[in-house]
Scaffold this motif. Sequence first.
Motif, mmCIF file in Angstrom:
data_model
loop_
_atom_site.group_PDB
_atom_site.id
_atom_site.type_symbol
_atom_site.label_atom_id
_atom_site.label_comp_id
_atom_site.label_asym_id
_atom_site.label_seq_id
_atom_site.Cartn_x
_atom_site.Cartn_y
_atom_site.Cartn_z
ATOM 1 N N ARG A 1 -3.355 -0.872 2.878
ATOM 2 C CA ARG A 1 -3.726 -2.165 3.460
ATOM 3 C C ARG A 1 -3.087 -3.318 2.712
ATOM 4 N NH1 ARG A 1 -7.454 -5.976 2.130
ATOM 5 N NH2 ARG A 1 -8.294 -4.685 0.445
ATOM 6 N N LEU A 2 -2.935 -3.153 1.399
ATOM 7 C CA LEU A 2 -2.479 -4.258 0.563
ATOM 8 C C LEU A 2 -1.763 -3.731 -0.672
ATOM 9 C CD1 LEU A 2 -2.740 -7.432 0.088
ATOM 10 C CD2 LEU A 2 -4.732 -6.882 -1.314
ATOM 11 N N THR A 3 -0.736 -4.468 -1.097
ATOM 12 C CA THR A 3 -0.056 -4.204 -2.367
ATOM 13 C C THR A 3 -0.096 -5.475 -3.200
ATOM 14 O OG1 THR A 3 1.447 -2.518 -1.496
ATOM 15 C CG2 THR A 3 2.180 -3.697 -3.442
ATOM 16 N N VAL A 4 -0.245 -5.323 -4.506
ATOM 17 C CA VAL A 4 -0.225 -6.459 -5.418
ATOM 18 C C VAL A 4 0.811 -6.182 -6.507
ATOM 19 C CG1 VAL A 4 -1.548 -7.967 -6.953
ATOM 20 C CG2 VAL A 4 -2.687 -6.878 -4.998
ATOM 21 N N ILE A 5 1.720 -7.123 -6.702
ATOM 22 C CA ILE A 5 2.746 -6.980 -7.733
ATOM 23 C C ILE A 5 2.865 -8.285 -8.510
ATOM 24 C CG2 ILE A 5 4.105 -5.214 -6.559
ATOM 25 C CD1 ILE A 5 5.928 -7.385 -5.492
ATOM 26 N N GLY A 6 3.462 -8.208 -9.692
ATOM 27 C CA GLY A 6 3.673 -9.394 -10.511
ATOM 28 C C GLY A 6 5.103 -9.886 -10.406
ATOM 29 N N SER A 7 5.314 -11.134 -10.794
ATOM 30 C CA SER A 7 6.662 -11.701 -10.808
ATOM 31 C C SER A 7 6.880 -12.396 -12.142
ATOM 32 C CB SER A 7 6.848 -12.704 -9.667
ATOM 33 O OG SER A 7 6.247 -13.952 -10.004
ATOM 34 N N GLU B 1 -9.637 -7.476 -5.144
ATOM 35 C CA GLU B 1 -9.391 -7.309 -3.711
ATOM 36 C C GLU B 1 -9.959 -5.974 -3.220
ATOM 37 O OE1 GLU B 1 -7.945 -9.278 -1.451
ATOM 38 O OE2 GLU B 1 -7.433 -10.924 -2.792
ATOM 39 N N ALA B 2 -9.692 -4.903 -3.970
ATOM 40 C CA ALA B 2 -10.163 -3.576 -3.575
ATOM 41 C C ALA B 2 -11.678 -3.493 -3.612
ATOM 42 C CB ALA B 2 -9.543 -2.516 -4.484
ATOM 43 N N ASP B 3 -12.275 -4.046 -4.648
ATOM 44 C CA ASP B 3 -13.723 -3.980 -4.786
ATOM 45 C C ASP B 3 -14.418 -4.734 -3.656
ATOM 46 O OD1 ASP B 3 -16.126 -3.302 -6.580
ATOM 47 O OD2 ASP B 3 -16.319 -5.489 -6.353
ATOM 48 N N GLN B 4 -13.922 -5.903 -3.317
ATOM 49 C CA GLN B 4 -14.552 -6.701 -2.270
ATOM 50 C C GLN B 4 -14.479 -6.007 -0.913
ATOM 51 O OE1 GLN B 4 -13.848 -10.843 -2.422
ATOM 52 N NE2 GLN B 4 -14.496 -11.241 -0.330
ATOM 53 N N ALA B 5 -13.373 -5.286 -0.679
ATOM 54 C CA ALA B 5 -13.194 -4.614 0.610
ATOM 55 C C ALA B 5 -13.752 -3.192 0.626
ATOM 56 C CB ALA B 5 -11.709 -4.579 0.971
ATOM 57 N N GLY B 6 -14.204 -2.701 -0.527
ATOM 58 C CA GLY B 6 -14.669 -1.318 -0.599
ATOM 59 C C GLY B 6 -13.543 -0.321 -0.500
ATOM 60 N N ASP B 7 -12.345 -0.728 -0.903
ATOM 61 C CA ASP B 7 -11.157 0.120 -0.843
ATOM 62 C C ASP B 7 -10.934 0.867 -2.150
ATOM 63 O OD1 ASP B 7 -10.015 0.071 1.661
ATOM 64 O OD2 ASP B 7 -8.826 -1.724 1.290
ATOM 65 N N ARG B 8 -10.125 1.919 -2.086
ATOM 66 C CA ARG B 8 -9.683 2.595 -3.292
ATOM 67 C C ARG B 8 -8.501 1.842 -3.874
ATOM 68 N NH1 ARG B 8 -7.218 8.718 -3.800
ATOM 69 N NH2 ARG B 8 -5.427 7.736 -2.782
ATOM 70 N N LEU B 9 -8.458 1.750 -5.188
ATOM 71 C CA LEU B 9 -7.345 1.117 -5.895
ATOM 72 C C LEU B 9 -6.446 2.194 -6.484
ATOM 73 C CD1 LEU B 9 -5.964 -1.420 -7.134
ATOM 74 C CD2 LEU B 9 -7.470 -1.115 -9.120
ATOM 75 N N THR B 10 -5.154 2.101 -6.193
ATOM 76 C CA THR B 10 -4.182 3.006 -6.801
ATOM 77 C C THR B 10 -3.309 2.223 -7.761
ATOM 78 O OG1 THR B 10 -4.115 4.448 -4.849
ATOM 79 C CG2 THR B 10 -2.275 4.596 -6.386
ATOM 80 N N ALA B 11 -3.412 2.547 -9.043
ATOM 81 C CA ALA B 11 -2.623 1.885 -10.087
ATOM 82 C C ALA B 11 -1.400 2.748 -10.387
ATOM 83 C CB ALA B 11 -3.461 1.678 -11.344
ATOM 84 N N VAL B 12 -0.230 2.156 -10.237
ATOM 85 C CA VAL B 12 1.028 2.895 -10.324
ATOM 86 C C VAL B 12 1.812 2.482 -11.561
ATOM 87 C CG1 VAL B 12 3.233 3.335 -9.187
ATOM 88 C CG2 VAL B 12 1.151 3.050 -7.821
#
Length: 279
Positions: free
Chosen positions: A243-249, A164-175
């Motif tokens: 812009r976006l958050t991604v989490i697992g379930s 998602e980040a790569d396609q939008a040219g966004d920075r990815l923050t891994a927490v």
Amino acid sequence: MQESILVGVTDTQASRRATDWAAERAQERKGRIELISIVGGATGAVGEGAVVDQAMTLTQTRLDREAKRIGTRGIAADTRVGRGNPVEELINASMIFDLLVIGSDYRGPDAGISRGPHGIRIVAGAHCPVAVVPDIDLAGRSGVIVGIDGSPTSERALAVAAAEADQAGDRLTAVMTWSTVPLPVGMHSYPTTYLSGMQKIAEETLGIALAGIGQRYPDLVVHRLVERGYPENTINRLAATARLTVIGSHGRGAIARFLLGSTSREVLARVATTTIVVR
């Protein structure tokens, strides 16, 4: 491959935000979009059939209006009206789609409204990733946040977030966060070696999780954040400007399919940005 998106539609502002988000995504990715509404509450009472039929007709009219609204952007959307339990019907409908999109009536920390139990059950039971769109203006935001804990589920969340980040040219923050064991009775503080050791283990776990991301996405900027605390607090804090958050379930076992882990539940209860939940 064309992405198929299913949008759960209700007559609310939050639903319209979700529809707009899905429409923009479908337009950018040349995806396929379907709008669905479920008429529920039927009990089988005498004379109920005519009421339900009228509700079905009005619901179809609402869906046609939404399809026409996003159609002005050149996006063609299919529509479908279902009947039954809204949660179960949306979960079943998600089987053949790549992404389910639903709205959340949460409007920010000052509103005092959290995501209701129906939304939580839909996210937990869906057969595909679910995007939860809050009733918040997200214009001008950037960046993608992903929670990592070293599990296979968080690996899948990372894969989605990086793409998602790569396609939008966004920075990815891994927490990644860590917490201590309860302080034993009689101890006034934790040894510094214990605290530094926990930090180091978390940093190493995050490093292992991110191995290979740079090779797959050479232009992707990745920020690593490891801190002491609870993951939902850190994720929600960062999500407030993202812009976006991604989490697992959890997975989709007989019981787990209707449960979310405490982190996922807490993030969605105070959802601060559009959040994709994967499993």
